[in-house]
Design a protein around this motif. Structure first.
Motif, short mmCIF file in Angstrom:
data_model
loop_
_atom_site.label_atom_id
_atom_site.label_comp_id
_atom_site.label_asym_id
_atom_site.label_seq_id
_atom_site.Cartn_x
_atom_site.Cartn_y
_atom_site.Cartn_z
N GLU A 22 4.62 7.28 -8.83
CA GLU A 22 4.48 7.23 -7.36
C GLU A 22 3.04 7.52 -6.94
O GLU A 22 2.52 6.93 -6.01
CB GLU A 22 5.43 8.23 -6.69
CG GLU A 22 6.90 7.94 -6.89
CD GLU A 22 7.43 8.31 -8.28
OE1 GLU A 22 8.53 7.84 -8.62
OE2 GLU A 22 6.74 9.04 -9.02
N LYS A 23 2.40 8.47 -7.63
CA LYS A 23 1.03 8.84 -7.27
C LYS A 23 0.06 7.73 -7.67
O LYS A 23 -0.85 7.37 -6.91
CB LYS A 23 0.65 10.16 -7.95
CG LYS A 23 -0.76 10.60 -7.61
CD LYS A 23 -1.02 12.03 -7.99
CE LYS A 23 -2.43 12.41 -7.58
NZ LYS A 23 -2.67 13.84 -7.58
N ILE A 24 0.26 7.17 -8.86
CA ILE A 24 -0.60 6.07 -9.32
C ILE A 24 -0.41 4.85 -8.42
O ILE A 24 -1.37 4.17 -8.06
CB ILE A 24 -0.30 5.74 -10.79
CG1 ILE A 24 -0.65 6.96 -11.65
CG2 ILE A 24 -1.07 4.50 -11.24
CD1 ILE A 24 -0.19 6.87 -13.08
N TRP A 25 0.85 4.61 -8.02
CA TRP A 25 1.15 3.47 -7.14
C TRP A 25 0.34 3.54 -5.85
O TRP A 25 -0.20 2.54 -5.39
CB TRP A 25 2.66 3.45 -6.84
CG TRP A 25 3.07 2.29 -5.99
CD1 TRP A 25 3.36 2.31 -4.65
CD2 TRP A 25 3.24 0.94 -6.41
NE1 TRP A 25 3.69 1.05 -4.22
CE2 TRP A 25 3.63 0.19 -5.27
CE3 TRP A 25 3.10 0.28 -7.63
CZ2 TRP A 25 3.89 -1.18 -5.32
CZ3 TRP A 25 3.36 -1.08 -7.69
CH2 TRP A 25 3.74 -1.79 -6.54
N ARG A 26 0.24 4.74 -5.28
CA ARG A 26 -0.54 4.90 -4.05
C ARG A 26 -2.00 4.50 -4.28
O ARG A 26 -2.60 3.82 -3.46
CB ARG A 26 -0.45 6.34 -3.52
CG ARG A 26 0.90 6.64 -2.88
CD ARG A 26 0.87 7.91 -2.04
NE ARG A 26 0.55 9.11 -2.79
CZ ARG A 26 1.44 9.86 -3.43
NH1 ARG A 26 2.73 9.52 -3.42
NH2 ARG A 26 1.08 10.94 -4.06
N ALA A 27 -2.55 4.91 -5.42
CA ALA A 27 -3.95 4.58 -5.72
C ALA A 27 -4.14 3.08 -5.97
O ALA A 27 -5.23 2.55 -5.79
CB ALA A 27 -4.43 5.38 -6.93
N LEU A 28 -3.06 2.40 -6.36
CA LEU A 28 -3.13 0.95 -6.61
C LEU A 28 -2.90 0.14 -5.34
O LEU A 28 -3.19 -1.06 -5.31
CB LEU A 28 -2.08 0.53 -7.65
CG LEU A 28 -2.24 1.03 -9.08
CD1 LEU A 28 -1.06 0.56 -9.93
CD2 LEU A 28 -3.55 0.57 -9.68
#
Length: 136
Positions: A22-28
């Motif tokens: 979820e955190k990586i998704w936000r950065a993507l």
């Protein structure tokens, strides 16, 4: 049998990252975060959305192809004659996320673009990890 002239090269970067998908998704997918590790953009996480990635050397024309929140994202990546597709795959692990990026579509005569991507994506991953380290 495919002829060598039609073969497409791809660049793959895979990394274990100690943050949840979820955190990586936000950065993507959040433009202000994408700008911090990749390029300035008007990205929106909507299939069919056309967007640009802009840098001092020029711009990349992109369009969202597939999107499954926290799991996969792909978009076309067209610049200077290169017509390619970038696909991100996020797989949860016991310690965080296995992040895989594949850029497909380099023709054999596009060695400069291929070498640039081969060298560039690991640096982008480094930048992404720095953004993750400070993002909430």
């Amino acid at each position: 049998m495919t002829s060598a002239a039609n073969e497409r090269l791809s660049v793959v970067v895979e990394r274990e990252i100690a943050y949840p998908p979820e955190k990586i998704w936000r950065a993507l997918t959040q433009p202000h975060l994408i700008e911090d590790w990749l390029m300035k953009t008007d990205f929106k996480p909507v299939v069919g959305h056309s967007f640009k990635l802009s840098a001092n050397w020029g711009a990349v024309d992109c369009q969202v192809r597939t999107l499954e929140p926290n799991k996969t994202l792909s978009y076309s990546w067209d610049a200077m004659g290169l017509e390619s597709v970038v696909t991100w795959t996020l797989t949860p692990t016991s310690t965080g996320t296995h992040l895989r990026m594949e850029q497909v579509g380099f023709r054999p005569d596009q060695q400069q673009a291929y070498r640039g991507a081969t060298a560039g994506w690991p640096r982008f991953f480094d930048g992404l990890e720095q953004v993750l380290a400070r993002a909430d």
